[in-house]
Design an enzyme around this catalytic site. Structure first.
Site: not given
Length: 652
Positions: A231, A234-236, A453-454, A457, A528
């Site tokens: 991904p 990641t350090g390629k 709303h929060e 959740h 959402d």
């Protein structure tokens, strides 16, 4: 000892050439005229004065164009002629005058008649000479040389002085950056944290080039190519730079997009030139970053194109990978985060023999990465790297580097002398959701909707068994969101059906809370709903988790279906998938509403606390909602879960 800076070798000062050219251009008109040497006269002067006094000794016709007139010595001091011959370049030997003639025959006839009219019995000596005039040659050569000089000067400027740059006629040459043998790189394997298995494989490639006889004596063949896959972040590329620093062999590096430009055939030409240079400096390493720019799969989509430059570049790359023999000392490194689009012929053994996968780091690897990136920072004693590693699941090395830099910027903005733990937490929140926007004005009614709303959740996820641990809830606007709920995902490799359903319910908690309290939902649950819909389709059509559809997956790991205009299933199956997805989401929504109605008092209390404090942490949540079965944080070394589940936020 004189320590004055010396001009670099190979770059001489050529400004004196410009002065020489300028001098010739200014002086050229004076050289093309016989200034002071002789005076041009007309026919009347010749006939009425020179012939009348019989002062001409001889006449020399040059190239049938100019007649040079020489006076007798006895007339040199004559007042009528002396004034005409007082120039700086005058000479007693002559010629003193010259006249331009039309044609030789006409000049001879006129001269003969003029002598008869003047009563000159002695014929004037007339001679004819053909001369190569230096001035005439210069009149042609100097302008030509000037234009050649200007042309070469422009080419030199366009070509970057003939050294590197982008020469006008060198567009087919490779633009790879060369790191020569013995050059010390700033990046080594010590700068790469984690990735132990990948680092070991890459270090083995370096050992191939340093000690090839240790492998070839047993009949082994050194790999031709190594593909780094992982991904973004990641350090390629960092791994390739470390190879350049450790290998101590010539290292050619370039991006895949540099092969293709506007000129047809440039990509193939640059591939040939790159491998030619690498073979000349063997043992050597070639690194091609983002190889998917030229290595995309060849298919029917390009069949209608007369000439595809990318495909011809790929064909040349495949030919070159097969072109050099075994154990020649040239190894090709390539990096990509899109292995699914690469051509199969590029990935087969014999070309890229090894595929090294760089995964997202686990907790212990994240701690090592934090230690690398905090080296240049002035840290406070309260910074706990293990806590930072636990609270950053799913983060890549680039994300961690960004958090460290943001923490230092936040500390500097607050005029601190050291970077503290709270700066890292603020940086983490900013990277995930965005910067706080307390100045954003919202109405009290909208603020109340965001709070419920929060709270929906938070309450739903608190009482669902398989939902990740809730860390913090906030109704302070950040980025595009008006509120957010932070979760700490477990590091797991597989997800069960019950875990998927609980995640759906938690994501729908905000919309369900709005409908329970205000009797109607709002547009704030857009994010959402998008997340829930995608996740439900994934469960049904990819993972085969629906009872009616059955264990069938339409996921295509090869990417071939991306080229198809239609779906890989029938219309009847599409209708059935849509029906099952709708039933799955509605059942999850009803379950969430039922759960929130059971804990409506907790929902109201949490919403009022959010309106009062704006930010509620885990301690306050435990006081309101009671103890929750806490999950062990960071005990495993599994693959991190998708960071998209890290935050649920209220989208305006």
């Amino acid at each position: 000892m004189d320590e004055s800076p010396k001009p670099p070798k190979g770059r001489s000062n050529i400004s004196w050439i410009y002065w020489v050219v300028l001098f010739f251009l200014i002086a050229f008109p004076f050289f093309t005229k016989n200034v002071g040497a002789s005076k041009e006269i007309g026919w009347s002067k010749l006939e009425d004065t020179l012939l009348a006094k019989n002062a001409i000794e001889r006449i020399i016709v040059i190239n049938k164009e100019v007649a040079q007139i020489y006076l007798k010595k006895s007339f040199l001091d004559d007042p009528d002629f002396k004034e005409d011959n007082d120039g700086l370049l005058s000479s007693n030997s002559g010629p003193q005058y010259y006249i331009t003639i039309g044609s030789v025959e006409s000049f001879e006839n006129k001269l003969q008649r003029a002598q008869e009219n003047a009563g000159i019995s002695e014929k004037i000596d007339v001679r004819y000479e053909n001369r190569t005039n230096l001035i005439t040659i210069l009149s042609w050569l100097l302008p030509l040389a000037f234009f050649i000089f200007i042309w070469m000067f422009l080419l030199r400027r366009i070509g970057g002085g003939g050294k590197g740059g982008n020469p006008l006629f060198n567009f087919g040459k490779s633009t790879a950056k060369l790191t020569e043998k013995g050059t010390k790189s700033k990046v080594t394997f010590n700068d790469i944290a984690g990735l132990k298995e990948a680092k070991a494989e890459v270090m083995e490639v370096v050992d191939f080039l340093k000690n090839p006889e240790d492998y070839t004596r047993l009949g082994a063949k050194i790999p031709k190519g190594v593909m780094l896959v992982g991904p973004p972040g990641t350090g390629k590329t960092l791994m390739a730079k470390a190879v350049a620093g450790e290998a101590q062999v010539p290292f050619f590096s370039m991006s895949g997009s540099e092969f293709v430009e506007m000129f047809v055939g440039v990509g193939a030409s640059r591939v040939r030139d790159l491998f030619k240079k690498a073979k000349a400096k063997a043992p050597s390493i070639i690194f091609i970053d983002e190889i998917d720019a030229v290595g995309r799969s060849r298919g029917k989509i390009n069949a209608f194109q007369a000439n595809d430059e990318r495909e011809s570049t790929l064909n040349q790359l495949l030919t070159e990978l097969d072109g050099f023999g075994d154990n020649t000392g040239v190894i090709v490194l390539a990096a990509t985060n899109r292995p699914d689009v690469l051509d199969k012929a590029l990935l087969r053994p014999g070309r890229f023999d090894r595929h090294i996968y760089l995964e997202l780091p686990n907790q212990s690897e994240r701690a090592e990465i934090f230690k690398v990136h905090i080296r240049p920072l002035k840290l406070s004693k309260n910074v706990d790297i293990e806590v930072l590693a636990k609270l950053s699941p799913g983060f890549s090395g680039a994300d961690i580097a960004n958090i460290c830099n943001e923490a230092a910027l936040i500390a500097a903005r607050n005029k601190k002398n050291e970077v503290e733990q709270e700066d890292f937490m603020a940086a983490r929140d900013r990277v995930i959701v965005g910067m706080e926007r307390k100045s954003k004005i919202i109405s009290p009614k909208e603020k109340e909707i965001v709070a419920y709303h929060e709270a929906g959740h938070a309450v739903a996820s608190w009482h669902l068994k398989h939902v990740d641990s809730l860390v913090k809830v906030s109704i302070i606007p950040r980025g595009k969101s008006l509120g957010a709920a932070w979760y700490l995902p477990e590091e797991r490799q597989i997800v069960t059906k019950s875990q998927f359903i609980d995640q759906l319910c938690a994501s729908l908690g905000g919309r369900a809370a709005e409908e329970i309290i205000f009797k109607e939902p709002s547009s704030g649950a857009l994010d959402d709903l998008e997340k829930v819909t995608k996740q439900a389709y994934t469960m049904v059509s990819y993972y085969g988790l629906d009872d009616e559809i059955g264990p069938i997956s339409f996921y295509d790991s090869t990417g071939d279906n991306e080229r198809l205009l239609g779906k890989p299933y029938s219309e009847d199956m599409a209708k059935q998938i849509d029906h099952e997805v709708r039933d799955l989401i509605i059942s999850a929504y009803e379950r969430t509403k039922k759960l929130l109605l059971q804990h409506k008092e907790e929902l109201n209390n949490l919403a009022q606390l959010l309106l009062k404090k704006e930010v509620v942490d885990k301690d306050d949540l435990e006081k309101l909602l009671g103890k929750r079965g806490e999950k062990l944080l960071g005990k495993g070394t599994e693959k991190p879960s998708n960071p998209n589940f890290l935050v649920n936020y209220f989208n305006d």
